[in-house]
Design a protein around this motif. Structure first.
Motif, short mmCIF file in Angstrom:
data_model
loop_
_atom_site.label_atom_id
_atom_site.label_comp_id
_atom_site.label_asym_id
_atom_site.label_seq_id
_atom_site.Cartn_x
_atom_site.Cartn_y
_atom_site.Cartn_z
N THR A 9 8.81 8.77 9.16
CA THR A 9 9.99 8.40 9.96
C THR A 9 11.29 8.91 9.32
N ARG A 32 5.30 1.62 8.12
CA ARG A 32 5.48 0.17 7.94
C ARG A 32 5.73 -0.53 9.26
N LYS A 36 9.18 1.48 15.13
CA LYS A 36 10.11 2.48 14.61
C LYS A 36 9.48 3.88 14.58
N LYS A 125 11.32 9.57 -10.65
CA LYS A 125 10.83 10.86 -10.12
C LYS A 125 10.13 11.63 -11.25
#
Ligand SMILES: NC(=O)c1ccc[n+]([C@@H]2O[C@H](COP(=O)([O-])OP(=O)(O)OC[C@H]3O[C@@H](n4cnc5c(N)ncnc54)[C@H](OP(=O)(O)O)[C@@H]3O)[C@@H](O)[C@H]2O)c1
Length: 319
Positions: A9, A32, A36, A125
């Motif tokens: 998304t 999730r 959406k 990261k």
């Protein structure tokens, strides 16, 4: 090859999903919120419920999957969700990928991560890059700079709304990219064996300083920008005391990555090789001026349509 896209998304993830579907891949998206993500289903992707903060939801999503493209991230200014999603969540994902015998794991990192251990997002990261390399899962890591899409909020909207644009004093060049082009590299990596177990510094074919982006937006908007300059040393000082991500959203969006992105690195030297490996001609990439031009044309058309609708409504009232 069946793909699991995480973060479908999101700004980059949706481009990956769209292009993967166009190329004929079977695409499953771990999401999730089904509502959406409904647009991904309309495009042809399969939706499965999953949440990186709930490790038990991950393994079922991996059944029958060959490659994972992980474009998920939390909001960088929320330390708790950063830890839960970008660290713990990704560790669970790597573990599940190992068990599921995943043949390629594509991870999006950022430039110069190892130099910024003081910045929480950069620290996680870098940590995930290391864990992935140690995992024995075949991987491809893309270290990215900024997205064109982020520049709309940073430059175009403040100019249009007569709000200040925050920039640093330093005139360093940054090679932003359109997420459509990043998605193109990402999907191409699945088909090129040379990209296995490699880390790529992905950057656009042209670099920009903020004054050039402001000039471009001023011309297209037909409006002058209000520019506020913050010296980089003040930014560093503030970040040392408060952490980058406690700045107000507006400023942090503009400046949180200023130091990271403006640090000298050698990625531009390798850009030419990169395009060769991926068999992508730099002229194929979307240029920033074209991207902004299209944005302003669409916006002005929308404003004209709204004006037209208002006039029609008023006419109808009079009649
Ligand atoms: N934006 C940049 O300039 C930039 C620069 C360098 C690197 N990157 C990296 O590029 C990648 C894509 O960034 P982006 O800007 O496209 O991200 P984004 O638009 O913020 O999208 C984040 C995605 O992650 C998903 N997500 C968040 N928490 C999750 C969870 N607990 N479980 C599952 N999914 C979750 C979101 O889903 P919901 O829709 O449910 O919220 C959303 O789809 C990230 O790895 C980012 O760190 C970005």
């Amino acid at each position: 090859m069946s793909l699991l896209v995480i973060g479908g998304t999101g700004t980059l993830g949706r481009q990956v999903v769209l292009q993967a579907l166009t190329k004929g891949y079977q695409v499953r998206c771990l999401v999730r919120n089904f509502r959406k993500a409904s647009f991904l289903k309309e495009w042809g992707a399969e939706l499965v419920y999953g949440d990186l903060t709930k490790p038990e939801t991950i393994p079922p999503c991996l059944k029958g999957i060959t490659a994972i493209i992980d474009a998920s991230t939390s909001r960088a200014n929320e330390l708790e969700s950063l830890k839960k999603v970008d660290w713990e969540g990704k560790l669970s994902l790597i573990e599940a990928a190992k068990v599921a015998n995943i043949q390629r794991f594509v991870f999006f990192s950022a430039q110069n991560v190892e130099q910024f251990e003081n910045i929480p997002l950069m620290k996680v990261k870098n940590g995930i890059e290391i864990k992935l390399k140690e995992s024995s899962i075949p991987y491809t890591i893309f270290r990215l700079s900024g997205f064109y899409q982020g520049l709309i909020e940073q430059y175009a909207i403040p100019i249009l709304e007569n709000l200040p644009i925050w920039v640093t004093n330093e005139n360093r060049y940054i090679s932003y990219m359109d997420t459509q082009d990043i998605a193109k590299f990402c999907l191409r990596s699945l088909q090129i064996p040379q990209t296995k177990n490699q880390t790529f510094f992905l950057s656009g074919s042209k670099s920009w300083v903020s004054s050039e982006i402001i000039n471009l937006c001023e011309q297209l908007a037909g409006q002058r920008a209000k520019v506020q300059r913050v010296p980089l040393f003040i930014l560093k000082l503030v970040s040392r005391f408060f952490g980058f991500f406690e700045w107000g959203q507006n400023i942090s969006d503009r400046l949180a990555f200023a130091e990271i992105l403006t640090t000298e690195n050698n990625f531009s030297n390798s850009t030419f090789d990169l395009y060769k490996i991926f068999k992508i001609d730099p002229s194929e990439l979307i240029q920033l001026d074209d991207y902004f031009l299209e944005y302003f044309i669409r916006l002005l058309k929308r404003l004209r349509d709204i004006n037209f609708e208002d006039v029609q409504k008023q006419k109808n009232l009079v009649i």
